[in-house]
Design a protein around this motif. Sequence first.
Motif, short mmCIF file in Angstrom:
data_model
loop_
_atom_site.label_atom_id
_atom_site.label_comp_id
_atom_site.label_asym_id
_atom_site.label_seq_id
_atom_site.Cartn_x
_atom_site.Cartn_y
_atom_site.Cartn_z
N ASP A 5 43.01 58.77 26.47
CA ASP A 5 44.41 58.99 26.10
C ASP A 5 45.33 58.84 27.30
OD1 ASP A 5 43.69 59.46 23.48
OD2 ASP A 5 43.68 61.65 23.68
N GLU A 6 44.83 59.21 28.49
CA GLU A 6 45.67 59.11 29.68
C GLU A 6 46.07 57.66 29.94
OE1 GLU A 6 47.97 60.29 32.68
OE2 GLU A 6 46.84 61.65 31.39
N ILE A 7 45.14 56.73 29.74
CA ILE A 7 45.46 55.31 29.93
C ILE A 7 46.37 54.81 28.81
CG2 ILE A 7 44.50 52.98 29.94
CD1 ILE A 7 42.08 54.08 31.41
N ILE A 8 46.03 55.11 27.58
CA ILE A 8 46.83 54.66 26.44
C ILE A 8 48.27 55.14 26.56
CG2 ILE A 8 47.13 54.80 23.94
CD1 ILE A 8 44.74 53.13 24.80
N ASN A 9 48.45 56.41 26.88
CA ASN A 9 49.79 57.00 26.94
C ASN A 9 50.58 56.58 28.17
OD1 ASN A 9 49.33 58.34 24.52
ND2 ASN A 9 48.52 60.16 25.53
N SER A 10 49.94 55.86 29.08
CA SER A 10 50.65 55.35 30.26
C SER A 10 51.27 53.98 30.00
CB SER A 10 49.68 55.25 31.45
OG SER A 10 49.22 56.53 31.82
N LEU A 11 50.98 53.41 28.87
CA LEU A 11 51.50 52.08 28.52
C LEU A 11 52.82 52.19 27.77
CD1 LEU A 11 48.13 50.59 27.26
CD2 LEU A 11 49.28 49.97 29.39
N SER A 12 53.58 51.09 27.76
CA SER A 12 54.80 51.03 26.95
C SER A 12 54.43 51.22 25.48
CB SER A 12 55.49 49.69 27.15
OG SER A 12 54.72 48.65 26.58
N LEU A 13 55.38 51.64 24.68
CA LEU A 13 55.11 51.87 23.25
C LEU A 13 54.57 50.62 22.58
CD1 LEU A 13 58.21 54.05 22.26
CD2 LEU A 13 55.86 54.81 22.64
N ASN A 14 55.10 49.47 22.95
CA ASN A 14 54.66 48.21 22.38
C ASN A 14 53.19 47.94 22.69
OD1 ASN A 14 54.76 45.61 21.19
ND2 ASN A 14 55.30 44.69 23.15
N LEU A 15 52.84 48.08 23.97
CA LEU A 15 51.44 47.84 24.37
C LEU A 15 50.52 48.93 23.83
CD1 LEU A 15 51.97 46.73 28.08
CD2 LEU A 15 51.34 45.28 26.15
N ARG A 16 51.02 50.13 23.75
CA ARG A 16 50.21 51.26 23.27
C ARG A 16 49.67 50.98 21.88
NH1 ARG A 16 53.26 56.81 23.99
NH2 ARG A 16 53.63 55.78 26.01
N GLU A 17 50.52 50.45 21.02
CA GLU A 17 50.11 50.15 19.65
C GLU A 17 49.02 49.08 19.61
OE1 GLU A 17 51.04 51.68 16.76
OE2 GLU A 17 51.88 53.10 18.20
N LYS A 18 49.04 48.19 20.55
CA LYS A 18 48.05 47.11 20.57
C LYS A 18 46.72 47.57 21.17
CE LYS A 18 51.39 43.32 20.83
NZ LYS A 18 52.44 44.11 20.20
N ILE A 19 46.80 48.41 22.18
CA ILE A 19 45.60 48.78 22.93
C ILE A 19 44.84 49.95 22.32
CG2 ILE A 19 44.80 49.63 25.19
CD1 ILE A 19 45.64 46.77 25.29
N LYS A 20 45.53 50.84 21.63
CA LYS A 20 44.93 52.13 21.28
C LYS A 20 43.70 52.03 20.38
CE LYS A 20 47.97 53.18 17.34
NZ LYS A 20 48.96 54.15 16.82
N ASN A 21 43.59 50.97 19.59
CA ASN A 21 42.45 50.87 18.69
C ASN A 21 41.35 49.94 19.19
OD1 ASN A 21 43.49 52.62 16.68
ND2 ASN A 21 44.86 50.97 15.97
#
Length: 319
Positions: A5-21
């Motif tokens: 979560d620390e890595i996911i939440n460090s990304l922009s909202l746009n990238l977060r949606e792509k990377i989180k899954n």
Amino acid sequence: MKLSDEIINSLSLNLREKIKNIKRENIEEIRLRINKPLIINGNLKDYFYNVKTNSLDRNMDNAYVVTKEDIEQTFQIICKYSIHSFMDDIKKGFITLRGGHRVGIVGKAIVENGRVENIKHISSLNIRVSKEIKNCSDKVMNHIIKSPTEINNSIIISPPQCGKTTLLRDIVRNLSNGSNKYNFKGVKVALIDERNEIAGSYLGVSQMDVGIRTDIIETCPKDVGIMMVLRSMSPNVVVTDEIGTEKDIKALYTALNGGVGLITTVHGDSIDDIRNRKELKNLLDDELFRKVILLSAKKGPGTIENIYDLKEKRWYFAN
């Protein structure tokens, strides 16, 4: 295995949606470059985020292209919207996240009097995923341990991305905690963590298990750090990563003359490679080190190719 979560939440909202899954084991890096494809590196291979399938792909035809806004928003989040508070880290070119993950930063360097004072117009971010693999040093500990309280001074030779830092971290943990398996009592270890990769300290607290008797100096030049701990911490063993200058080697000799054990690493492909480099010509002196551990990625990062004894002038396989 999903990213933390620390890595996911460090990304922009746009990238977060792509990377989180994304579910892919052995993710090592997330590379963000303005107007270039988003690249996820794992197992020494580059993968692209496919915008049509919303998954990783080796083919870059439908790859997501990172925007300037992606970089700017991610950078602000990593700095907790207070760039000034992180300026000391920015000057060094990286910021460490909670969990020990490191974010490399490049852009326009503002240099004054030969020193970097700031990095502006950030063009690339490299999120290096920190992983702890306990017991990965089992194959080399019997070569490193000399007696219940002494070690054979050892150097790890490794090309980039072959797991040397992960191996070194586990060696530190074993030396610091002690090991019943090898009848080793545990010793005081001074860890000179210049790039904050081994302990991955966050706000002064190690995010990785480097043992109960380990004292850490982070983001300090190796030669300076070695002299500091020799004067103040009475270590039994000094550990550093990526020795590369004559000053570093001189500091190692000072520690040796003080009766302190040594464990370190160096970038290279072989013993001959190190010996043929002018700045490292004295590094493989058999008075300085006893064991040389050679790493590769032939069977994945952390593959122990061989071990050489500089005094006996003989090769050992790790097992």
